[in-house]
Design an enzyme around this catalytic site. Structure first.
Site, PDB file in Angstrom:
ATOM      1  N   ARG A  31      66.410 120.556 -22.833  1.00 43.82           N
ATOM      2  CA  ARG A  31      66.729 120.259 -21.141  1.00 43.82           C
ATOM      3  C   ARG A  31      68.185 119.988 -21.435  1.00 43.82           C
ATOM      4  O   ARG A  31      68.870 119.993 -20.223  1.00 43.82           O
ATOM      5  CB  ARG A  31      65.889 119.091 -20.830  1.00 43.82           C
ATOM      6  CG  ARG A  31      64.499 119.261 -20.902  1.00 43.82           C
ATOM      7  CD  ARG A  31      63.961 120.487 -20.117  1.00 43.82           C
ATOM      8  NE  ARG A  31      64.130 120.280 -18.618  1.00 43.82           N
ATOM      9  CZ  ARG A  31      63.929 121.230 -18.010  1.00 43.82           C
ATOM     10  NH1 ARG A  31      63.333 122.507 -18.334  1.00 43.82           N
ATOM     11  NH2 ARG A  31      64.221 121.002 -16.532  1.00 43.82           N
ATOM     12  N   ASP A 140      58.034 105.212 -12.431  1.00 48.15           N
ATOM     13  CA  ASP A 140      58.549 106.298 -12.991  1.00 48.15           C
ATOM     14  C   ASP A 140      60.093 105.697 -13.283  1.00 48.15           C
ATOM     15  O   ASP A 140      60.722 104.966 -12.938  1.00 48.15           O
ATOM     16  CB  ASP A 140      59.065 107.574 -12.061  1.00 48.15           C
ATOM     17  CG  ASP A 140      59.134 108.774 -12.602  1.00 48.15           C
ATOM     18  OD1 ASP A 140      58.071 109.491 -12.851  1.00 48.15           O
ATOM     19  OD2 ASP A 140      60.193 109.083 -13.106  1.00 48.15           O
TER      20      ASP A 140
END
Length: 738
Positions: A31, A140
């Site tokens: 990523r 999150d």
């Protein structure tokens, strides 16, 4: 491991408060490389420098690394199992105990999962009871995703997986989007949280952590699972993702539905209840009586250093007297989770460092941390975290020693200040001596500078004279270039009109003057629509605007008008954009061409075509250079069996099966050259169906056409010798030409 990767991860964790150290290196590296490619960085150190220079880049990095793949009721079978097997038990347990239902969605992304949970419990309880009895915590790491979740607004595509009945009941339609009903939104609390390092939410009936653990290293997974275990209440249920199999052999959880990854918390016998945690309990030592145990406890309490001991599950198991005095820890805190205590995060964040000490199996030291005992009193504490292990070198916990180093810190500060002042004094003395030495040099150089000033002024005057000469030369070159451009425009056999962005005429060449009778000085500087000439330029306004706006790279049109003598003429006008070197569109160039003669020639060609088209004989038009067919009348199409579109792909030689182009062209060349008026010969003609028959070919050359063409007429053979008969001596064909 590539150079710079670990340093980049460490930098992001320390300076940006986003800890990626527990993520799987393969996934994280992939990523990171994706984002680096997007911003043009070819190495991890280069990307670190990019992050340092652009703090806002962290948001884009999080959007790339944190893979927010989610949906309402994702993996529908698993949600059906949750609704049928788990939700009714949680509701029944809440009914019996009277306690509210607490749910935590870890890694909630843009909110689809917590709102799916809200719909399940609203269906089981009813909206009114749900609003009073259920709290859903959704966390999150990605702030951007949390902002989207708080909006609770989704597109039609995003709610496709919501059953129609639930969509109608729990969503409000507004324009081209759906918003979650207010009754559900107010029961879902969104917040930023790192499940690896931050304290977990406790006393939960249901905890969903779907497809998060798969992105973590196995060591980090083993650290997170006890946290999830602690967060759940007795009989609490953990809901994992389909790809997560970490709990299949775990002693912390037992399966409720292994296929759909539903697990129930298993109570651990080695974890004591709160009633038994009033004070530290030491294990019995063989050969020692209780008096010796009390002696050990007294020894620990008499130490001047504050000691805290935390076991591997994060429970405080020891706090001596010095710790209770210095750190405001009392005996009732022994047995509590360490992360619930103030000392776990103040004066320094110790939870992460405890994990570091256990992972690295070495002492971690934090020096001179400021600690406020009261609003007006602060001290400095030095903290050491030492991992504890048994004889088999298995981790048992962490020993935290805390010492008041306020005096040492102050002495060190005073020493540093004194050292800095001494260094400053020495530097000032050295600087003063250097200044005295340079003053004399400066005085000497001043006289030299005064002497050179006159020279510089004289040189400047000479340079100015040179500059004036250069400007004069450039002016002459510009004038010469302008005359050159004007001469080019005058020599162009056509009109050239240059318009600027406001459609004002900036150039008007000689052809325009001769044709329309207006001189350049009468036209330049005026808008085009105010120029009165015999051409209806107002009809060009729409095309000019299209070219000027960039909608069309080039346009061509034709207009009829009267020249200055009153003669009717037809002009072809081509409009092209005027661009400078920087590519900016600055105007439009109009190029005018008198096509009156060309038009008349075309009309004549059309007339000839119509004449041939009405003939009962087969007539065809060929290109004089390639002998390729261009036109054919209906009689030719019928006789040859080919439509004109097919004939346009063929040449005359293709219809003569026994005569090649090499033999045909020498025969046609004199006709094309004008040496003969016509050419008549007989040869075998091949039709489309493959049949051949003798025919008479009559060719005429029209050299005045542009381009020149040949007109071919076909007649039935009547007593002529064939061209493709046997060649005579020398390879030449017999005399078959009429």
């Amino acid at each position: 491991m590539e150079p710079g990767l670990e340093e980049l991860i460490e930098y992001i964790g320390n300076s940006r408060s986003v800890d990626f150290r527990g993520y799987k290196r393969s996934s994280l590296r992939r990523r990171l490389l994706k984002r680096m490619e997007e911003v043009g960085c070819d190495s991890f150190p280069a990307y670190r420098a990019f992050l340092e220079a652009r703090p806002a880049e962290l948001i884009e990095l999080l959007n790339t690394v944190l893979i927010n793949v989610t949906a309402f009721f994702r993996d529908a079978e698993a949600w059906d199992a949750l609704r049928e097997e788990v939700v009714p038990r949680i509701v029944a347990r809440s009914d019996a105990s009277g306690q509210p239902i607490r749910v935590w969605s870890v890694g909630c992304a843009s909110g689809e999962e917590p709102f799916s949970l809200a719909m399940l419990f609203a269906e089981a309880l009813g909206v009114e009871q749900f609003s009073r009895r259920v709290k859903i915590y959704a966390t999150d790491l990605d702030e951007a995703a949390l902002s989207t979740a708080r909006m609770a607004t989704y597109t039609p595509r995003e709610v496709e997986s919501v059953p129609a009945a639930l969509l109608e009941r729990y969503f409000e339609r507004g324009g081209n989007h759906y918003t979650v009903a207010r009754e559900l939104r107010k029961c879902v609390i969104f917040g930023r949280h790192n499940v690896v390092h931050d304290a977990p939410i406790s006393r939960l009936d249901l905890l969903t952590c779907r497809n998060l653990l798969i992105y973590l290293e196995s060591e980090t997974q083993n650290a997170v699972l006890p946290r999830l275990h602690y967060a759940l209440a007795e009989e609490g249920v953990l809901f994992l993702g389909r790809a997560e199999t970490q709990l299949a052999r775990s002693r912390l959880f037992e399966p409720v539905d292994l296929k759909h990854r539903l697990f129930r918390k298993v109570a651990q016998s080695w974890r004591r209840g709160r009633a038994d945690m009033g004070q530290m309990s030491l294990p019995a030592l063989p050969g020692h009586d209780s008096q010796q145990l009390h002696l050990l406890e007294a020894l620990v309490d008499s130490a001047s250093t504050a000691f805290l001991a935390v076991d591997t599950v994060g429970t405080l198991v020891l706090a001596n007297a010095a710790a209770r005095r210095l750190l405001e820890v009392n005996e009732n805190d022994v047995g509590r989770p360490f992360h619930d205590l103030v000392i776990s995060y103040r004066p320094a964040e110790l939870r992460g460092r405890m994990e570091e000490a256990l992972r690295l199996r070495r002492t971690v030291r934090v020096e001179h941390q400021e600690h406020f005992r009261s609003p007006n009193e602060s001290i400095r504490l030095t903290i050491e975290l030492t991992p504890l292990s048994n004889g088999a070198l298995q981790p048992q916990g962490v020993l935290i020693s805390v010492q008041d180093t306020t005096r040492q810190f102050q002495l060190q500060q005073d020493l540093d200040v004194a050292q800095q002042e001494l260094e400053t004094t020495v530097e000032e003395l050295q600087s003063a001596n250097e200044e005295l030495e340079t003053t004399n040099e400066e005085l000497q150089s001043t006289n030299e500078e005064l002497e050179t000033t006159n020279d510089e002024l004289q040189s400047a005057n000479e340079q100015m004279g040179g500059t004036m000469e250069e400007l004069r030369r450039q002016t002459e070159e510009s004038a010469e270039y302008r005359r050159y451009v004007e001469a080019v425009l005058r020599s162009v056999d056509g009109g050239v009109v240059v318009l600027d962005g406001s459609l004002v005429v900036r150039s008007w060449n000689r052809w325009n003057e001769n044709t329309w009778g207006l001189r350049a000085e009468e036209v330049v500087g005026r808008p085009l629509d105010e120029v009165d000439i015999g051409l209806p330029v107002s009809l060009l306004a729409e095309d000019v605007q299209r070219v000027l706006s960039g909608d069309a790279p080039e346009l061509e049109t034709a207009l009829e008008g009267l020249d200055r003598r009153g003669r009717l003429l037809r002009c072809r006008i081509r409009l092209t954009p005027l661009r400078y070197e920087d590519g900016a569109l600055r105007g439009v160039v109009l190029m005018l061409e008198d096509i009156t003669g060309v038009t008349r020639g075309k009309e004549l060609a059309d007339y000839l075509g119509r004449s041939a088209g009405s003939s009962h004989h087969a007539a065809l038009v060929l290109d004089a250079g390639t002998l390729r067919f261009r036109l054919a009348n209906p009689a030719a199409e019928q006789r040859l069996g080919y439509p004109v579109e097919h004939l346009q792909q063929l040449t005359l030689a293709d219809l003569l099966p026994r005569v090649g182009r090499d033999a045909l062209w020498p025969l046609v060349a004199p006709l094309v050259a004008g040496e003969r008026a016509e050419l008549v010969f007989e040869a075998s003609l091949r039709r489309r169906d493959g049949e051949t028959a003798p025919a008479v070919f009559c060719l005429h050359h029209l050299g005045s056409e542009d381009p020149p063409v040949l007109v071919l007429q076909l007649f039935e053979a009547a007593g002529r010798v064939q061209l493709d008969a046997e060649a005579g001596p020398g390879g030449a064909p017999p005399d078959t030409v009429g």
